[in-house]
Write an enzyme that holds these catalytic residues in place. Sequence first.
Site, PDB file in Angstrom:
ATOM      1  CG  HIS A   6      -1.856   1.091   1.360  1.00 41.49           C
ATOM      2  ND1 HIS A   6      -1.771   2.032   2.363  1.00 41.49           N
ATOM      3  CD2 HIS A   6      -2.932   1.424   0.628  1.00 41.49           C
ATOM      4  CE1 HIS A   6      -2.759   2.892   2.243  1.00 41.49           C
ATOM      5  NE2 HIS A   6      -3.483   2.555   1.185  1.00 41.49           N
ATOM      6  CG  HIS A  48      -3.225   9.344  -0.084  1.00 37.23           C
ATOM      7  ND1 HIS A  48      -3.993   8.311  -0.559  1.00 37.23           N
ATOM      8  CD2 HIS A  48      -3.903   9.876   0.958  1.00 37.23           C
ATOM      9  CE1 HIS A  48      -5.090   8.207   0.168  1.00 37.23           C
ATOM     10  NE2 HIS A  48      -5.069   9.149   1.088  1.00 37.23           N
TER      11      HIS A  48
END
Length: 339
Positions: A6, A48
């Site tokens: 991730h 992100h």
Amino acid sequence: MLLIAHRGASGERPEHTLAAYELAIDRGADYIEPDLVATKDGVLVARHENEISGTTDVSQRPEFAARLITRTIDGQDVTGWFTEDFTLAELRTLRARERLPELRPHNARYDGLFPVPTLDEIIRLVRAKEAETGRTIGLYPEIKHPTYFAEIGHDLAKMLVEQLHAAGYEGATAPVFIQSFEIEPLVRLDTMTDLPLVQLVAAQGGPADRPGVSYEQMLDSEGIEDIASYADGIGAAVPLLLDGNGGSTGLVERAHDAGLLVHAWTLRKENAFLPETLRSYGDDAQPGNLAGLALMLERIGTDGVFTDDPVVVRPVVERQVFPSDDRLQRTVTPTDADR
């Protein structure tokens, strides 16, 4: 289970840096996950969010002070600095910072060392590591805020597919999953590529491009069938998959019946992100029983897990580590950690 890093090995290095991706590969990740946004000149880079004050040193750069602005992103006012206001050349002068320094002070030691990577650089890293290791390493890109970016002239879905196809990633068996929290970009992608697609779903809220539709509605029997008409899997928050006793909520089975894969997000080692009964003694930054959470998800048939900590989860996936059953049999209430 597939082991999906991730944002890279972001429990050990600042997220979305080549250092984090490379370490994740070295830790045994099957896939690495870059979140993708666009620069002013139309280059896909890994952050992100398109607002970058929390993950770069832009707020400390006086030459960019005048670019502080408030924008409305998916219906929310956000103040900061945005990738779409920087050319790639300008963005490359910035350096990455740890997003969660209060929980990961060890990562903050690397602040200022790494630039913001482009998708092209990430692909080249993967190719180099494949040659080095002799194994296939997958890409799991997420297009961030695609409707917002389309409104300002950047078609992230089209840009991503063109770049992946040009790099040789084509067909349903290519080691790629493309993911989004929105619906329409995935529906469009289904007509543009045979690469596998994943509908992301959270425990609250709904897709930004479908006001009035909740993720809860999308996950009932009818909604799951609709997802299966354009996607190959769902990426689901852990609380959607595990009930209060650590067993299945039924979503894994429902998705599998519709022919969908199920990938769970996000497994993090710090107490702050773990169910209460899997936490260790100490504060939120202390590591808890992440391996136990991974084993719970494996037991209910989850097909893959997103984790910040592949070094912890890899032994579980390889069935080399079995967390003690007394920790797993206690009542748990999973928390919906931020993605």
